[in-house]
Design a protein around this motif. Structure first.
Motif, PDB file in Angstrom:
ATOM      1  N   MET A 575       0.867  -1.189   0.000  1.00 53.67           N
ATOM      2  CA  MET A 575       0.000   0.000   0.000  1.00 53.67           C
ATOM      3  C   MET A 575       0.898   1.232   0.000  1.00 53.67           C
ATOM      4  N   PRO A 576       0.395   2.357  -0.534  1.00 49.83           N
ATOM      5  CA  PRO A 576       1.242   3.550  -0.593  1.00 49.83           C
ATOM      6  C   PRO A 576       1.665   3.987   0.804  1.00 49.83           C
ATOM      7  N   HIS A 577       2.926   4.391   0.928  1.00 51.50           N
ATOM      8  CA  HIS A 577       3.445   4.822   2.228  1.00 51.50           C
ATOM      9  C   HIS A 577       4.373   6.011   1.991  1.00 51.50           C
ATOM     10  N   THR A 582       6.402   1.908  -0.406  1.00 54.16           N
ATOM     11  CA  THR A 582       5.358   0.910  -0.270  1.00 54.16           C
ATOM     12  C   THR A 582       5.371   0.403   1.162  1.00 54.16           C
ATOM     13  N   ARG A 643      -5.438  -7.837  -6.222  1.00 57.34           N
ATOM     14  CA  ARG A 643      -5.558  -6.474  -6.762  1.00 57.34           C
ATOM     15  C   ARG A 643      -6.709  -5.728  -6.089  1.00 57.34           C
ATOM     16  N   ARG A 646      -5.368  -4.630  -2.821  1.00 57.95           N
ATOM     17  CA  ARG A 646      -4.475  -3.477  -3.016  1.00 57.95           C
ATOM     18  C   ARG A 646      -5.282  -2.189  -3.076  1.00 57.95           C
ATOM     19  N   SER A 647      -6.399  -2.247  -3.779  1.00 58.85           N
ATOM     20  CA  SER A 647      -7.241  -1.047  -3.880  1.00 58.85           C
ATOM     21  C   SER A 647      -7.830  -0.695  -2.530  1.00 58.85           C
ATOM     22  N   ALA A 649      -6.563  -1.403   0.379  1.00 61.31           N
ATOM     23  CA  ALA A 649      -5.473  -0.911   1.236  1.00 61.31           C
ATOM     24  C   ALA A 649      -5.093   0.516   0.867  1.00 61.31           C
ATOM     25  N   ALA A 650      -5.221   0.832  -0.427  1.00 62.83           N
ATOM     26  CA  ALA A 650      -4.854   2.181  -0.871  1.00 62.83           C
ATOM     27  C   ALA A 650      -5.961   3.184  -0.544  1.00 62.83           C
ATOM     28  N   ASP A 652      -8.990   3.263  -1.873  1.00 62.08           N
ATOM     29  CA  ASP A 652      -9.820   3.588  -3.030  1.00 62.08           C
ATOM     30  C   ASP A 652     -11.284   3.442  -2.629  1.00 62.08           C
ATOM     31  N   GLU A 676     -10.694   1.457   9.205  1.00 63.41           N
ATOM     32  CA  GLU A 676      -9.236   1.373   8.961  1.00 63.41           C
ATOM     33  C   GLU A 676      -8.528   0.896  10.224  1.00 63.41           C
TER      34      GLU A 676
END
Ligand code: PRX
Length: 677
Positions: A575-577, A582, A643, A646-647, A649-650, A652, A676
Motif C-alpha cells: 500500500m502507498p506509504h 510501499t 488487486r 491493493r485497492s 489498502a490504498a 480507493d 481502517e
C-alpha cells in the motif's frame, strides 16, 4: 492512479536536466563526456560484446587469460571462459603491488559519538591485505575449503568487508545475511547453504542501542544443532562489549584467531565461473532464493559500472559513500567489490541516519568531504520530512555526483535531492538494477546523460533492455509492459542455489524472443519507455513488494502471520506509504477464540501479530496496517484477489475493477466499510 496525478506526471516528464561540464563541478574529467560517445560505446557493447568486455577485463589482473569471452546457451552463461583470477587480489593485492599499499581503501565511522566526537578508522590496502590474509588462514584452519559457504551476519564494521574478502581470497563463497533479519532467517539460509562457519559480532549499534547479533546466531545454532547443517564454528567480532553466551570449542573471538594466524596467504586462482557469493533474496513464494554470483564477470561488471556511473578517478581526492547496508546487493557491489578495484576510498558508516541528530549524514559528508553519495529514495523521503534546515546547516560543497537505487524515486523527492543536497549542481544517477543483475543496468552517466526526475534513463553498456508484452513483442513508446533483458551481461546471476527449476521458471520462462523462441531474462518489473527511449519503472508485476527499497515476498509475510496460533488465513499486499514508498498491508482472518471484543483487545492482537512477524523475519517485514476480516475476497477457483485488496489498502473508495470473478461480493463491501486498522 487518478487522472490528476497522471497529468501531473506527464508534465513532470518534460523537465530535463542537462549534464554539466566537469570543470564546472571541479571533477578532473568525465569518463564518458558526450551522448555521442555514449551512443557509440553502447552500440559497440551490444554488437561486439566480446571485444568490448575483453578490453574492460584487461584493466584487471588475471592469473590465466580466458580462451573465450562469452558462452551463451540461455539460460546459462559463461564469461571469460577458462580465465583464472581472484576478486580479493584485484581489490587489495593489486593495489599493494602497484605501490598504493599506504593509501586508504576503507574509511569508517562508528555510530556512537562519545564526547560528541565520532569514532573513526581507516584501513589501507596493505592493512587489508594483512587482515584478509590472516582471517583467510584462520578460516582454513577451521576446515573451510574452496567452494564452501561461509555465513556472515554482522553490523557495518570494517571486519565485514575483511570477512568477505578473506573468503574470496581462499575461494570460499560468502553468504551475507542482513543484520536486521531475525534468527529464523539465519536458520533458513545456513541450512540451505550447508554453511558450517558463521562470522558475526557481539552486537551492532543502531540508534544508540545494541542489536544482539551473537544472541541471534546462538538461537539459530541451537535450532540447527543435531541436523546435517549444524554450525561448527562461530567467529565473533567484539564491537559493542555486550555480554554474550559462549560455547567453548565452537565459539572464538575474531581478534584472537586473526592474531594467531599467519599473515601470508596467497590468493587462490579461481575459475572465472567459480562462485564468489550467494545472496538470498525474496521471491513470490515463501522461500528466499540463494542468488549465485560468480567471479570473473561480476568483477568486471561491478568494476566498470562503479567507474563510469560514479565517475571514479583515483588520485583526485575522491571519497565515495554508499549508505546501503552490506547485507544487501548494493553494499556488495557498490561499497566493496566495485570500489576497491577502482582505487577510490569507500566510506562505511555504522549506524542510523538520525543518530544522534537528523543531520548525521550531512555532518558526515561535511567532515569527510564526501564526493560521491549513493542512497535510496526511502532515505531521501525521510530527509525531506526531517527538513531542509539539516542539510542547510552543513557545507555540502564537496559533493559532485549523487545516486539513488532501490525503487522508483518520485519526482518530488528527486527535485528535493537535486536542490537541498546537490545544490542544483550535482548530476543525479538514478540506477535501476537488482540482486540478480549484480550491477547497474539502466542508469544515467553523470557526464553525458540529460536526466528526467523519476526516470532511470538509458541502458548501461552491454545492457539490452526492452519493454515487451507477454508475447515478447516490443511495446510502442509510453505503453507499459514487462521489462526484460534480451542479451546476457557479465554481472548476471548464474543460478539459484539448489533449485534449477526455480531459476528457469522465475527468470527465463515468462517471455521469449518472438522470432527465435530464445528466452529473455525477465526482471519481474513493469515499465514503460518514453519517446526519447528513457525507461520509467512502474513497479513489480509479481507478488513481491518493495519496502524501503528492499524486496519482500508477500508469501513470506503471509506464512509468518499464519504461523501465529490465532491466524487462519492472511493476505498481504503493498500500500502507498509516505516514507517507505510501499508499506505492508495485511488482511487477516482469525480463529474464533482469538477474535477481539473491543478496541483495546483489537490493538493488542494487532500489535502481537506485528511483533510476531518482526520476530520471524525482521523489523523490515512488520506490517504497517493489519485489518481483521471474516473472509478474504476470492475467485471462484479460490485464489485470493490481491488487486482488490491493493485497492482497499490504498483507500480507493469506489473500486471499479472487474469483480465478475469475485466469489462473494459482500466480502468486498464489508472490507471497504470496515474501519481502517
Ligand atoms: O523493482 C525494482 C526496484 O528494486 C528491485 C530490485 O530489488 P533488489 O534485488 O532488492 O535490489 C535493490 C538494489 C539494486 C527491482 O526489480 N528498483 C531497484 N532500483 C530501482 C528500482 N525501481 C526503480 N528505479 C530504480 N532505480
Amino acid at each position: 492512479m487518478s487522472n490528476e496525478s497522471s497529468i501531473e506526471s506527464t508534465l513532470q516528464e518534460l523537465r530535463s536536466f542537462p549534464p554539466r561540464s566537469s570543470a564546472d563541478l571541479g571533477m578532473a574529467a568525465w569518463h564518458v563526456g558526450s551522448m555521442e560517445q555514449y551512443r557509440q560505446m553502447h552500440r559497440r557493447s551490444v554488437e561486439d560484446p566480446e571485444g568490448f568486455w575483453a578490453e574492460v577485463a584487461s584493466d584487471l589482473h588475471w592469473f590465466q587469460p580466458w580462451s573465450r569471452v562469452l558462452e551463451w546457451r540461455p539460460p546459462d552463461v559463461e564469461w571469460f571462459v577458462g580465465g583464472r583470477t581472484n576478486m580479493c587480489y584485484n581489490c587489495v593485492d593489486r593495489q599493494v603491488a602497484g605501490g598504493h599499499g599506504g593509501e586508504t581503501a576503507i574509511a569508517w565511522e562508528g555510530e556512537p559519538m562519545p564526547g560528541g566526537k565520532p569514532e573513526l578508522r581507516r584501513l589501507t590496502y596493505a592493512e587489508l591485505k594483512e587482515q584478509t590474509s590472516r582471517l583467510a588462514n584462520a578460516l582454513r584452519s577451521m576446515g573451510v575449503k574452496k567452494g564452501d559457504v561461509v555465513t556472515i551476519y554482522m553490523g557495518m564494521v570494517p571486519e565485514l568487508p575483511v570477512a568477505m574478502l578473506a573468503c574470496a581470497r581462499i575461494g570460499a563463497a560468502h553468504s551475507v545475511i542482513f543484520g536486521g533479519f531475525s534468527s529464523q532467517a539465519i536458520v533458513d539460509r545456513v541450512h540451505d547453504a550447508q554453511s558450517q562457519v558463521i562470522i558475526t559480532c557481539d552486537g551492532a549499534w543502531r540508534r544508540g542501542k545494541v542489536v544482539p547479533l551473537k544472541e541471534n546466531v546462538d538461537t539459530a545454532c541451537a535450532e540447527l544443532d543435531g541436523t546435517p547443517a549444524e554450525v561448527r564454528h562461530v567467529v565473533t567480532v567484539k564491537r559493542c562489549g555486550n555480554e554474550v553466551a559462549w560455547r567453548p570449542g565452537r565459539d572464538v573471538w575474531f581478534a584472537d584467531v586473526v592474531a594467531a594466524a599467519s599473515d601470508s596467504c596467497p590468493c587462490e586462482p579461481m575459475d572465472a565461473e567459480d562462485m564468489l557469493f550467494l545472496l538470498y533474496t525474496s521471491g513470490s513464494t515463501g522461500k528466499p532464493k540463494g542468488i549465485i554470483h560468480t567471479t570473473g564477470g561480476y568483477m568486471v561488471y561491478t568494476y566498470l559500472t562503479s567507474k563510469l556511473v560514479f565517475n571514479l578517478i583515483p588520485d583526485t581526492g575522491q571519497l565515495y559513500w554508499c549508505t546501503a547496508d552490506i547485507g544487501w546487493i548494493t553494499g556488495h557491489s557498490y561499497i566493496v567489490y566495485g570500489l576497491l578495484p577502482n582505487r577510490v576510498p569507500t566510506l562505511m558508516y555504522e549506524g542510523a541516519p538520525n543518530f544522534p541528530g537528523e543531520d548525521r549524514f550531512w555532518d558526515i559528508i561535511e567532515r569527510h568531504r564526501v564526493t560521491q553519495f549513493y542512497t535510496a529514495p526511502t532515505a531521501i523521503r525521510a530527509f525531506m520530512k526531517w527538513g531542509s534546515q539539516h542539510p542547510e546547516a552543513h557545507d555540502l560543497s564537496s559533493l559532485k555526483v549523487l545516486g539513488t537505487v532501490g525503487e522508483p524515486i518520485n519526482p518530488e523527492a528527486w527535485m528535493w535531492y537535486h536542490k537541498a543536497i546537490g545544490g542544483e549542481r550535482c548530476p543525479i544517477v538514478d540506477t535501476w538494477w537488482q540482486t540478480e543483475t549484480g550491477g547497474q543496468l539502466i542508469t544515467p552517466l553523470p557526464g553525458c546523460t540529460p536526466t528526467k526526475p523519476g526516470s532511470c534513463t538509458l541502458p548501461f553498456f552491454g545492457a539490452d533492455p526492452a519493454i515487451v508484452n507477454d508475447q515478447g513483442e516490443e511495446q510502442e513508446p509510453n505503453k507499459g509492459g514487462l521489462l526484460v533483458l534480451r542479451k546476457p551481461w557479465p554481472g548476471m546471476l548464474r543460478g539459484v542455489r539448489g533449485d534449477r527449476a526455480r531459476f528457469i521458471s522465475t527468470y527465463f520462462s515468462r517471455v521469449h524472443d518472438p522470432k527465435t523462441g530464445e528466452p529473455y531474462y525477465f526482471t519481474g518489473d513493469g515499465a514503460r519507455r518514453d519517446a526519447d527511449g528513457y525507461f520509467w519503472i512502474m513497479g513489480r508485476v509479481d507478488d513481491v513488494i518493495n519496502v524501503s527499497g528492499h524486496r519482500l515476498g508477500t508469501m513470506e509475510v503471509e506464512s509468518a502471520l499464519v504461523s501465529h496460533a490465532g491466524v487462519v488465513e492472511a493476505a498481504v499486499v503493498g500500500m502507498p506509504h509516505d516514507i517507505k514508498g510501499t508499506g505492508i498491508a495485511a488482511f487477516v482472518t482469525l480463529e474464533p477464540s482469538f477474535k477481539p471484543y473491543d478496541k483495546a483487545s483489537t490493538d493488542k492482537l494487532k500489535d502481537d501479530l506485528a511483533r510476531h512477524v518482526s520476530r520471524l523475519i525482521g523489523a523490515i517485514a512488520r506490517p504497517d496496517m493489519i485489518r481483521f476480516t471474516d473472509a478474504l475476497p476470492k475467485t471462484r477457483s479460490g485464489k485470493i484477489m490481491r488487486r482488490l485488496l491493493r485497492s482497499v489498502a490504498a483507500g480507493d473508495s469506489n473500486i471499479s475493477q472487474d469483480t465478475t470473478t469475485l466469489e462473494d461480493l459482500s466480502v468486498l463491501a464489508k472490507l471497504q466499510t470496515d474501519e481502517e486498522g
